[in-house]
Design a protein around this motif. Structure first.
Motif, PDB file in Angstrom:
ATOM      1  N   PHE B  91       0.841  -1.185   0.000  1.00 43.47           N
ATOM      2  CA  PHE B  91       0.000   0.000   0.000  1.00 43.47           C
ATOM      3  C   PHE B  91       0.884   1.244   0.000  1.00 43.47           C
ATOM      4  CE2 PHE B  91      -2.443   3.310   2.280  1.00 43.47           C
ATOM      5  CZ  PHE B  91      -3.479   3.436   1.351  1.00 43.47           C
ATOM      6  N   VAL B  92       0.563   2.185  -0.896  1.00 46.34           N
ATOM      7  CA  VAL B  92       1.285   3.451  -0.936  1.00 46.34           C
ATOM      8  C   VAL B  92       0.283   4.544  -0.586  1.00 46.34           C
ATOM      9  CG1 VAL B  92       2.581   5.044  -2.389  1.00 46.34           C
ATOM     10  CG2 VAL B  92       2.869   2.591  -2.699  1.00 46.34           C
ATOM     11  N   ASP B  93       0.498   5.216   0.539  1.00 47.94           N
ATOM     12  CA  ASP B  93      -0.499   6.198   0.977  1.00 47.94           C
ATOM     13  C   ASP B  93      -0.325   7.524   0.245  1.00 47.94           C
ATOM     14  OD1 ASP B  93       1.598   7.557   2.110  1.00 47.94           O
ATOM     15  OD2 ASP B  93       1.115   6.986   4.186  1.00 47.94           O
ATOM     16  N   GLN B  94      -1.182   8.491   0.577  1.00 50.62           N
ATOM     17  CA  GLN B  94      -1.202   9.746  -0.170  1.00 50.62           C
ATOM     18  C   GLN B  94       0.072  10.551   0.009  1.00 50.62           C
ATOM     19  OE1 GLN B  94      -5.103  11.023   1.251  1.00 50.62           O
ATOM     20  NE2 GLN B  94      -5.737  11.080  -0.905  1.00 50.62           N
ATOM     21  N   ASP B  95       0.662  10.504   1.219  1.00 51.75           N
ATOM     22  CA  ASP B  95       1.893  11.258   1.437  1.00 51.75           C
ATOM     23  C   ASP B  95       3.030  10.709   0.571  1.00 51.75           C
ATOM     24  OD1 ASP B  95       0.803  13.047   3.167  1.00 51.75           O
ATOM     25  OD2 ASP B  95       1.269  11.870   4.981  1.00 51.75           O
ATOM     26  N   ALA B  96       3.129   9.366   0.538  1.00 50.43           N
ATOM     27  CA  ALA B  96       4.183   8.740  -0.270  1.00 50.43           C
ATOM     28  C   ALA B  96       3.950   9.036  -1.756  1.00 50.43           C
ATOM     29  CB  ALA B  96       4.211   7.238  -0.026  1.00 50.43           C
ATOM     30  N   THR B  97       2.664   9.010  -2.156  1.00 53.31           N
ATOM     31  CA  THR B  97       2.337   9.324  -3.549  1.00 53.31           C
ATOM     32  C   THR B  97       2.740  10.750  -3.884  1.00 53.31           C
ATOM     33  OG1 THR B  97       0.453   7.857  -3.321  1.00 53.31           O
ATOM     34  CG2 THR B  97       0.487   9.278  -5.256  1.00 53.31           C
ATOM     35  N   TYR B  98       2.514  11.639  -2.905  1.00 55.83           N
ATOM     36  CA  TYR B  98       2.881  13.039  -3.108  1.00 55.83           C
ATOM     37  C   TYR B  98       4.390  13.172  -3.299  1.00 55.83           C
ATOM     38  CZ  TYR B  98       3.185  18.072  -2.274  1.00 55.83           C
ATOM     39  OH  TYR B  98       3.442  19.408  -2.402  1.00 55.83           O
ATOM     40  N   GLU B  99       5.167  12.428  -2.486  1.00 52.59           N
ATOM     41  CA  GLU B  99       6.634  12.453  -2.637  1.00 52.59           C
ATOM     42  C   GLU B  99       7.036  11.995  -4.031  1.00 52.59           C
ATOM     43  OE1 GLU B  99       8.804  13.797  -0.572  1.00 52.59           O
ATOM     44  OE2 GLU B  99       7.014  14.336   0.586  1.00 52.59           O
ATOM     45  N   GLU B 100       6.383  10.923  -4.459  1.00 56.49           N
ATOM     46  CA  GLU B 100       6.685  10.372  -5.778  1.00 56.49           C
ATOM     47  C   GLU B 100       6.332  11.379  -6.867  1.00 56.49           C
ATOM     48  OE1 GLU B 100       5.949   5.932  -6.965  1.00 56.49           O
ATOM     49  OE2 GLU B 100       4.302   7.137  -7.745  1.00 56.49           O
ATOM     50  N   PHE B 101       5.193  12.014  -6.670  1.00 60.96           N
ATOM     51  CA  PHE B 101       4.726  13.025  -7.625  1.00 60.96           C
ATOM     52  C   PHE B 101       5.734  14.170  -7.737  1.00 60.96           C
ATOM     53  CE2 PHE B 101       2.355  16.741  -8.927  1.00 60.96           C
ATOM     54  CZ  PHE B 101       1.496  16.265  -9.909  1.00 60.96           C
ATOM     55  N   LYS B 102       6.209  14.595  -6.550  1.00 56.80           N
ATOM     56  CA  LYS B 102       7.179  15.697  -6.556  1.00 56.80           C
ATOM     57  C   LYS B 102       8.438  15.291  -7.312  1.00 56.80           C
ATOM     58  CE  LYS B 102       7.414  16.879  -2.140  1.00 56.80           C
ATOM     59  NZ  LYS B 102       7.711  17.637  -0.912  1.00 56.80           N
ATOM     60  N   ARG B 103       8.823  14.027  -7.149  1.00 56.46           N
ATOM     61  CA  ARG B 103      10.035  13.552  -7.810  1.00 56.46           C
ATOM     62  C   ARG B 103       9.817  13.510  -9.321  1.00 56.46           C
ATOM     63  NH1 ARG B 103      10.516   9.011  -5.011  1.00 56.46           N
ATOM     64  NH2 ARG B 103      10.178   7.616  -6.767  1.00 56.46           N
ATOM     65  N   LEU B 104       8.676  12.992  -9.719  1.00 54.97           N
ATOM     66  CA  LEU B 104       8.412  12.827 -11.151  1.00 54.97           C
ATOM     67  C   LEU B 104       8.216  14.161 -11.852  1.00 54.97           C
ATOM     68  CD1 LEU B 104       6.048   9.733 -11.206  1.00 54.97           C
ATOM     69  CD2 LEU B 104       8.406   9.860 -11.984  1.00 54.97           C
ATOM     70  N   PHE B 105       7.647  15.103 -11.132  1.00 49.45           N
ATOM     71  CA  PHE B 105       7.367  16.391 -11.762  1.00 49.45           C
ATOM     72  C   PHE B 105       8.258  17.496 -11.208  1.00 49.45           C
ATOM     73  CE2 PHE B 105       3.694  13.822 -12.610  1.00 49.45           C
ATOM     74  CZ  PHE B 105       3.454  14.083 -13.949  1.00 49.45           C
ATOM     75  N   ALA B 106       9.476  17.089 -10.871  1.00 51.12           N
ATOM     76  CA  ALA B 106      10.424  18.055 -10.303  1.00 51.12           C
ATOM     77  C   ALA B 106      10.645  19.227 -11.253  1.00 51.12           C
ATOM     78  CB  ALA B 106      11.748  17.363 -10.003  1.00 51.12           C
ATOM     79  N   ASN B 107      10.404  18.965 -12.535  1.00 53.12           N
ATOM     80  CA  ASN B 107      10.632  20.018 -13.521  1.00 53.12           C
ATOM     81  C   ASN B 107       9.491  21.015 -13.611  1.00 53.12           C
ATOM     82  OD1 ASN B 107      13.063  18.980 -14.316  1.00 53.12           O
ATOM     83  ND2 ASN B 107      12.072  17.557 -15.733  1.00 53.12           N
ATOM     84  N   SER B 108       8.360  20.671 -13.055  1.00 61.58           N
ATOM     85  CA  SER B 108       7.208  21.559 -13.168  1.00 61.58           C
ATOM     86  C   SER B 108       6.745  21.984 -11.788  1.00 61.58           C
ATOM     87  CB  SER B 108       6.060  20.846 -13.903  1.00 61.58           C
ATOM     88  OG  SER B 108       6.584  19.989 -14.882  1.00 61.58           O
ATOM     89  N   PRO B 109       7.498  22.876 -11.159  1.00 61.94           N
ATOM     90  CA  PRO B 109       7.137  23.285  -9.790  1.00 61.94           C
ATOM     91  C   PRO B 109       5.725  23.877  -9.701  1.00 61.94           C
ATOM     92  CG  PRO B 109       8.979  24.604 -10.657  1.00 61.94           C
ATOM     93  CD  PRO B 109       8.705  23.530 -11.641  1.00 61.94           C
ATOM     94  N   GLN B 110       5.281  24.521 -10.789  1.00 58.24           N
ATOM     95  CA  GLN B 110       3.927  25.102 -10.753  1.00 58.24           C
ATOM     96  C   GLN B 110       2.878  24.002 -10.569  1.00 58.24           C
ATOM     97  OE1 GLN B 110       6.049  24.855 -13.313  1.00 58.24           O
ATOM     98  NE2 GLN B 110       5.565  26.391 -14.863  1.00 58.24           N
ATOM     99  N   LEU B 111       3.131  22.890 -11.300  1.00 59.52           N
ATOM    100  CA  LEU B 111       2.211  21.768 -11.219  1.00 59.52           C
ATOM    101  C   LEU B 111       2.210  21.181  -9.809  1.00 59.52           C
ATOM    102  CD1 LEU B 111       0.298  19.912 -12.784  1.00 59.52           C
ATOM    103  CD2 LEU B 111       2.270  18.474 -13.316  1.00 59.52           C
ATOM    104  N   VAL B 112       3.433  21.048  -9.249  1.00 61.17           N
ATOM    105  CA  VAL B 112       3.530  20.474  -7.904  1.00 61.17           C
ATOM    106  C   VAL B 112       2.796  21.362  -6.907  1.00 61.17           C
ATOM    107  CG1 VAL B 112       5.127  19.825  -6.051  1.00 61.17           C
ATOM    108  CG2 VAL B 112       5.695  19.299  -8.432  1.00 61.17           C
ATOM    109  N   GLU B 113       2.872  22.678  -7.112  1.00 63.94           N
ATOM    110  CA  GLU B 113       2.213  23.606  -6.190  1.00 63.94           C
ATOM    111  C   GLU B 113       0.697  23.430  -6.165  1.00 63.94           C
ATOM    112  OE1 GLU B 113       3.148  27.829  -6.614  1.00 63.94           O
ATOM    113  OE2 GLU B 113       5.269  27.235  -6.487  1.00 63.94           O
TER     114      GLU B 113
END
Lengths: 225, 298
Positions: B91-113
């Motif tokens: 199980f991957v919870d929402q916080d871990a998913t968020y970390e992964e998301f930040k890593r994958l979209f490190a190039n798009s800080p606006q999107l991460v925001e």
């Protein structure tokens, strides 16, 4: 200063350029090498410069066996040997001054040395007023003076001259020989290959005659033949 | 012996301009070969990044609705545990998913925001016993219809498709790049040879007056390196301003399911660019060094 011990040099194992040659040239001597074309005069000079390697025998320059010299030390050998040629070997795209300065720059002499030595040597060879001319603006005799200046600017122990008057008229040749004589009087050993009978006969210096690679005559105060 | 920098700079500059056409040919070949080479590497990095969440035998991911209830989640978990075809489910919870998301979209800080952990789907990463696509597909499909499930994403849909595409493009890119690198090497070799031929009178005089071999060689080797570096600089520009935006565009194309993460991070780009510059220096130095050692004897 220069010593050959049983030196033999052949090209492709067939043409014999030098056969079992032994001789010694002392510091400050002026030596003429004479002989027909192909008798081995140029090879003799090129061996001293280590542009060629002998098959047999040993060559000593300033007491050192130059055959045993590692190749990275060869440039240092050549800094002690000035060379001049029938065709001058000047760089057409450089001025007189730059041609001579080039010889000092490429051996890493500092700029202030270049700036003082080059005008001095050009003054010595009588070209003080033509420093910014290009070689093709000079007469043959003047071009040869530039090449002498280049060969001598580093004060070498030995000056090798391969038919330096070969392209010059007799009057001009006399001027060049006076210059070489002056250089010789500073203590520089001069070895000059030549076909010029009148020069050899007038100067009356040591004459070494080569015939098909063999030394057939070695005479102090000699004549052409 | 000290080799003066201004001497080397002057000689190299005049060599480069003396031979403009040949120099340009070398530089352009370096540009094309290194751009292809770098693009292939960047694509591979993109694939690696995209496949990150499928590491460790995970064949499909069950994404859950962010609003899923505890009961629904527990029921799915139980179903996974009880299914004999499932080897392991994490199980991957929402916080871990968020970390992964930040890593994958490190190039798009606006999107991460614009994203916060609560709106992201938690998920089960499922490693089945078999890798048989038909079985995996059937297994995954049994979860797709369960209440609270947002979407089931299969590795063979994502990974294999990306990898197939990459294999098709990347291998051809690399082959072409290697051929062109060889061409660039030979062009640099020849440019230096021509440069030495053009300056043979100078070289003859230099040897005559006792310039050291290295003194004669260094300007030519520097010339070779500069040619390659000029090419590398253009290639780096291409990769930064053309290739990478193109790859990013691919990932925004929505051809793949959410979180496709087919992106190139700044770090990926930097390492690739450094590698490209390193290769350029190597072929420039080796190409000119070979030319110099073959045609400049004492």
């Amino acid at each position: 200063m220069i010593k050959l011990e049983n030196v033999t040099k052949t090209y492709k194992g067939e043409v014999v350029a030098l056969r079992n040659a032994s001789l010694e040239i002392n510091r400050g001597e002026f030596v003429f090498l004479v002989g027909a074309s192909g008798s081995g005069k140029s090879t003799f000079l090129r061996l001293i410069n280590r542009e060629e390697h002998p098959e047999q025998g040993k060559i000593y320059v300033a007491g050192k066996d130059i055959g045993a010299l590692p190749s990275w030390k060869v440039p240092h050998l050549r800094r002690n040997i000035g060379s001049i040629f029938q065709d001058f070997k000047l760089l057409a795209n450089k001025t007189v001054y730059e041609n001579v300065a080039f010889a000092l720059e490429v051996i890493g002499r500092p700029r202030h040395v270049v700036k003082t030595q080059v005008p001095a040597i050009l003054e010595l060879v009588g070209l003080g007023k033509k420093m910014s001319n290009f070689p093709n603006e000079l007469s043959g005799g003047e071009q040869q003076r530039v090449s002498i200046a280049r060969a001598f600017v580093n004060r070498p122990l030995i000056l090798l001259a391969d038919e330096p008057t070969g392209n010059l008229d007799p009057a001009t040749s006399v001027g060049i020989m006076r210059l070489l004589d002056r250089i010789n009087r500073t203590g520089t050993t001069v070895v000059m290959a030549t076909h010029d009978r009148s020069i050899v006969d007038t100067m009356r210096r040591r004459v070494i005659e080569l015939d098909r690679g063999s030394i057939i005559r070695d005479q102090s105060r000699g004549v052409y033949e | 012996m000290a080799i003066k920098i201004d001497y080397v700079a002057r000689e190299t500059a005049s060599n480069l301009f003396r031979n403009v056409t040949l120099t340009l040919a070398s530089v352009l070949t370096v540009v094309v070969s290194l751009t292809l080479f770098g693009s292939a590497l960047l694509l591979r990095e993109g694939v690696e990044n995209a496949n990150d969440r499928f590491k460790g035998g995970i064949e499909f991911i069950v994404y859950l609705q962010p609003t899923i209830t505890e009961d629904q989640k527990a029921s799915i978990e139980r179903a996974l545990d009880e299914n004999p075809e499932v080897r392991e489910a994490t199980f991957v919870d929402q916080d871990a998913t968020y970390e992964e998301f930040k890593r994958l979209f490190a190039n798009s800080p606006q999107l991460v925001e614009t994203v916060s952990p609560e709106i992201l789907p938690p998920s089960f990463r499922v490693a089945p016993v078999t890798k048989d696509p038909a079985v995996v597909q059937a297994l995954g499909d049994t979860f797709a219809a369960k209440p609270g499930v947002y979407e089931v994403v299969f590795a063979f849909e994502v990974v294999q498709r990306i990898q197939e595409t990459f294999n098709k493009i990347g291998v051809r890119f690399l082959a072409a790049a290697v051929l062109l690198l060889v061409a660039a090497f030979m062009l640099i070799f020849n440019t230096i040879r021509v440069a030495m031929f053009a300056r043979r009178r100078e070289i003859e005089v230099m040897k005559l007056v006792g310039a050291t071999n290295w003194f004669i060689r260094v300007p030519f080797i520097v010339e070779g390196i500069i040619q390659a570096l000029l090419g590398a600089a253009v290639a780096v520009g291409f990769m930064t301003f053309l290739v990478r935006p193109f790859i990013d565009e691919l990932s925004e194309d929505r051809v793949l399911p959410i979180f496709q993460g087919f992106v190139v991070t700044d770090a990926n780009l930097l390492t690739t660019n450094l590698l490209v510059v390193g290769i350029a220096v190597a072929i420039g130095a080796i190409g000119s060094a070979v030319a110099v050692s073959r045609f400049l004897d004492v």
